[in-house]
Design an enzyme around this catalytic site. Structure first.
Site, PDB file in Angstrom:
ATOM      1  N   THR A 135      11.038 -27.267 -18.548  1.00 30.41           N
ATOM      2  CA  THR A 135      10.650 -28.288 -19.517  1.00 30.41           C
ATOM      3  C   THR A 135      11.871 -28.605 -20.379  1.00 30.41           C
ATOM      4  OG1 THR A 135       8.303 -27.704 -19.617  1.00 30.41           O
ATOM      5  CG2 THR A 135       9.252 -28.711 -21.587  1.00 30.41           C
ATOM      6  N   ARG A 310      -4.726 -26.238 -19.589  1.00 33.74           N
ATOM      7  CA  ARG A 310      -4.820 -25.737 -18.220  1.00 33.74           C
ATOM      8  C   ARG A 310      -5.888 -24.651 -18.185  1.00 33.74           C
ATOM      9  NH1 ARG A 310      -0.012 -23.621 -20.284  1.00 33.74           N
ATOM     10  NH2 ARG A 310       1.217 -25.202 -19.225  1.00 33.74           N
ATOM     11  N   HIS A 837     -17.568  11.589  -4.601  1.00 39.17           N
ATOM     12  CA  HIS A 837     -17.092  12.134  -3.338  1.00 39.17           C
ATOM     13  C   HIS A 837     -15.775  12.888  -3.458  1.00 39.17           C
ATOM     14  CE1 HIS A 837     -14.452  11.740   0.208  1.00 39.17           C
ATOM     15  NE2 HIS A 837     -15.501  12.228   0.824  1.00 39.17           N
TER      16      HIS A 837
END
Length: 879
Positions: A135, A310, A837
């Site tokens: 930009t 956005r 487990h």
């Protein structure tokens, strides 16, 4: 408008291909009443294509770039630099330049402009690409404008943009770049606003960063900014930073950094009224786009200008629930030790199953994972007292996370019990009633009767197999939907009481050891080589298979390169194959329905991909001696018996020692006889799932043969109901399948929270152990002892490569991971609890284990030397 330029007013969300993400979003912002957007125009992707087409070298450079991986930073830097230099050396085609200049004059040649990139793979719902291209601010004059447009085009190939695209699977050659040219606003204050809290995920909280001068200083990270958080129009957090620097425009173009006067550095950048106004404006923008937004704003002359919006791509998706009533959800995957996403077919089968068991347990989907709604529990006083403890055995961090939710008193006060369909008793009520009568008898009876779980499993699996075989296509799929869970009730009536009894016995053993002896619980020793654990037995049988293969290195070499489809047949062509093949087939007949992540029916089973087992077999051969696994198991059994005898011996020396020794002896015997049975419910579930999968794949192959789907595995992206309809009609929506496959790939990149609320707030839980060494990682101690060794970070079982002394570091372990435990000297997992487990099997194998270590597979690198303290719950990276 012109071919190469579009005014903002002419752009909308459908113009992504021409205007890129930033340009399309700016066009949408211009359509929202009351939102001020600085005027400007967009140089289209067609202009970029026309510019790039002038180059005779560009295609070859792109091809070279496509061969560079996301981690090859030096190559990215070299190739990217050449591409940028090449593009900047090209002249802008005359027709393109002419249209840009005409648009600039219409907008006002005397103004300064911001020139921003707008890629077609930018500001998208799935990937923002924020900051990947360049930009330029305060650009003045025709020549500077054209120069900076060209620099924006070249910035499509910055090192960071190349790496980001490569990591996210975007083709460099297919991404196009538009350029936004927007009139500059020279603000007193500027910043960023997230309409949802980017840290916690809470959709009701707006988070605002504010600093003096241009917002570029804040976006680029040059300055600290004030932080304000707003909920329902009320400022709930106000954090004023020392703002020492600001960026301001120069009269002749460009920008400069200036020091903020000392007297203003601690001044609140925005007054409270302006904060509330900005938050309200953010809600309007969010409502227009239909999703939380990341908004760049500026305030000049008392007015807010929106220069970009956005989607926030980092938020975990909300649970898919009807209505907007407050709720709390627990990750089913963390409870089941499988945090990967589940495809739609697997999800729908679990939805049907859990609703049949108890309609209060219907899971909700979020980010491709299943979450259990625990709102009912937390809406009641008793539930709030018991919920953390109930989940602590499955995953200790879930218990901590629920405790964090309970501290949100205002939110908890808003919870109301869900209205659900009336039916019979809940699963929990039935289980408690069943166990209430059985447990006292099991704890007190002299002779312990162990249920024949293997025979019962075989009976239930056989019944399902016969029912599916005698039904035609559509009818058998409906039978799966309606009746899959039927076997569980019968099985749990038989196995539920002894499993619950083992759990009760473990609690009593730990409590009495502390009360009578002042010692920690002896469960780690008592658990070693417990009988009846189907997962441990599977590991032993795999060790036997490895010993059959061990004398034949050519066979092992073949297996490492074999294809799944011809794996067993190919064994007949190598030395030792005549002995190996029957042993392998025998293993697959009993355990071929297992695999990592086995709760998802769509995961490939060992019988489908036997090559998944090869790394574990190879590790076993390389890290153990012949028969060593059996000898270790026998040694563990002897150790457990000695531990029980020693416990009784010490108790006999105490007051009323005879009685205490008898009680502890009975509890220890009960615990050892029954604790192994806890693995059988999942064993049965996976066996039943595999029978269903065989039937489903028969229908899928028929659909593929008809052309209704491209390949049989496409049915994994349909729900069971959709699959049933496809079998009935001979048609399936291929667009839905493709879209869901793409969505699943997005979900794979997400890290699911353990607990979340309907507002999107995520809770991870935490540990706070005492005396944690500097830099050490904390977790839950589940198997005592300390071990040092090389860390082997394994995220996929088929990629495992363990040698003697290695410590297994994994995101989770379920029974499909059991083959690795024989080779491992220690265990570290990101998920787990005392009775899950990995913890149970680690104790049976007598290896130190720490579970619930957040981000262990990221913070520990493969090959690091680490120390695992399974007594204190601490993992240290030594070097």
């Amino acid at each position: 408008m012109d071919r190469y330029v579009l005014d903002f007013a002419a752009i909308g969300k459908t113009d992504l291909a021409r205007a890129g993400g930033k340009g399309a979003n700016l066009g949408e912002l211009c359509r929202i009443p009351g939102v001020a957007v600085p005027a400007g125009f967009c140089v289209t992707t067609e202009a970029y294509e026309e510019f790039a087409a002038k180059s005779g070298e560009f295609a070859a450079l792109l091809a070279e770039l496509g061969r560079v991986g996301p981690g090859a930073l030096a190559e990215i830097r070299a190739v990217g630099g050449r591409i940028r230099a090449h593009l900047e050396s090209l002249a802008i085609p005359a027709p393109v330049a002419a249209e840009i200049v005409r648009a600039w004059r219409r907008a006002g040649a005397g103004h300064a402009y911001a020139v921003r990139s707008s890629a077609t793979a930018e500001d998208l719902p799935g990937a923002s690409f924020a900051g990947q291209q360049d930009t330029y601010l305060n650009v003045k004059g025709e020549g500077e404008l054209l120069y900076h447009v060209k620099r924006c085009w070249a910035s499509l190939f910055t090192d960071r943009a190349i790496a980001y695209r490569a990591k996210n699977g975007f083709d460099h050659g297919k991404v196009r770049l538009a350029v936004v040219v927007q009139r500059m606003v020279f603000p007193e204050v500027a910043g960023i606003m997230f309409t949802a809290d980017p840290v916690s995920g809470n959709r009701r909280v707006a988070s605002i960063d504010a600093a003096f001068g241009l917002g570029e200083a804040l976006v680029s990270g040059l300055v600290s900014a004030d932080l304000y958080k707003v909920r329902s129009g009320r400022i709930v957090k106000r954090q004023v930073a020392a703002k020492k620097l600001a960026i301001y425009p120069l009269a002749d173009g460009g920008t400069e950094e200036r020091e903020v006067p000392a007297g203003r550095q601690r001044e609140q950048a925005l007054p409270d009224a302006a904060i509330a106004e900005l938050a309200a404006l953010g809600r309007e923008i969010e409502e227009h786009f239909g999703a939380p937004q990341d908004i760049e704003w500026a305030r000049a002359g008392g007015r807010f200008y929106i220069v970009q919006s956005r989607p926030i791509t980092t938020l975990y998706p909300l649970p898919e629930t009807a209505g907007d009533a407050p709720g709390v959800y627990v990750s089913f995957g963390h409870v089941q030790m499988m945090t990967d996403p589940i495809r739609p077919l697997g999800m729908s089968i679990w939805e049907n199953t859990m609703e049949a068991v108890d309609n209060r347990w219907v899971p909700v989907a979020a980010g491709g994972r299943m979450y259990i709604d625990i709102t009912d529990s937390l809406a009641s006083w008793l539930g709030r007292k018991t919920a953390p403890a109930m989940y602590s055995k499955s995953d200790a961090l879930i218990a901590s996370a629920i405790a964090e939710v309970l501290r949100r008193r205002d939110f908890i006060a808003s919870l109301q019990p869900r209205k659900r369909a009336k039916g019979g008793k809940s699963y929990m009520t039935k289980s408690l009633a069943m166990m209430a009568g059985a447990v006292p008898k099991l704890l007190l009876q002299d002779k312990i009767k162990v249920p024949d779980t293997e025979a019962l499993c075989a009976q239930l699996v056989g019944e399902l197999r016969r029912e599916l075989a005698r039904r035609p296509g559509q009818e058998r799929l409906k039978y799966i939907a309606d009746s899959f869970s039927m076997g569980f009730d019968a099985f749990m009536e038989e196995i539920g009481p002894p499993v619950f009894t083992a759990w009760m016995a473990s609690m009593l053993i730990g409590w009495l050891a502390r009360y009578w002896l002042g010692e920690p619980s002896p469960l780690d020793e008592l658990t070693k080589s417990a009988p009846g654990n189907v997962s441990s037995e599977m590991g032993l049988v795999l060790g036997d298979l490895a010993d059959v293969i061990r004398p034949y290195p050519a066979a092992l070499a073949y297996m490492k390169t074999a294809e799944d489809a011809t794996f067993l047949e190919g064994l007949g062509r190598v030395e030792g194959g005549d002995a190996i093949r029957p042993a392998f087939e025998s293993f697959l007949r009993k355990y071929g329905m297992r695999c990592p992540g086995e709760i998802d029916i769509t995961r490939p089973r060992w019988r489908e991909r036997p090559t998944q087992l090869v790394p574990a077999i190879a590790s076993h051969i390389h890290s153990t001696e012949p028969g060593e696994h059996r000898r270790k198991f026998a040694q563990g059994k002897a150790d457990a018996e000695r531990a029980a005898q020693e416990l009784r011996r010490r108790l006999k020396r105490r007051l009323a020692g005879g009685m205490k020794a008898r009680v502890m002896g009975r509890l220890a015997r009960t615990y050892r006889e029954f604790i192994g049975l806890r693995e059988y419910p999942k064993y049965l579930m996976v066996s039943l799932l595999d029978e269903c999968k065989k039937a489903i794949m028969e229908e899928a192959e028929a659909l593929a043969a008809q052309g209704a789907i491209e390949q049989p595995e496409d049915v994994f992206y349909l729900t069971l109901e959709e699959l049933t309809a496809a079998v009935a009609t001979g048609r399936a929506d291929k667009r839905i399948i493709a879209a869901r496959r793409e969505k699943y790939a997005e979900y794979e990149k997400l890290k699911p929270p353990r607990v979340m609320t309907s507002e999107g707030e995520m809770f991870a839980g935490s540990y706070a152990p005492r005396d944690l060494p500097p830099g050490a990682l904390a977790g839950m101690a589940v198997s005592a002892g300390t071990v040092e060794g090389r860390a082997r970070v394994v995220t996929k079982l088929e990629e495992a490569d363990l040698e003697r002394g290695d410590i297994l570091v994994a995101p989770f372990t379920d029974p499909g991971w059991t083959p690795l435990f024989v080779s491992a000297s220690g265990l570290v997992t990101e998920v787990g609890g005392l009775m899950t487990h990995g913890a149970v099997v680690a104790r049976e194998y007598g290896i130190p284990a720490v579970v619930g270590v957040d981000e262990a597979t990221e913070k520990i690198h493969d090959g690091d030397r680490i120390r695992v303290d399974g007594t204190k719950g601490v993992v240290e990276v030594l070097h």
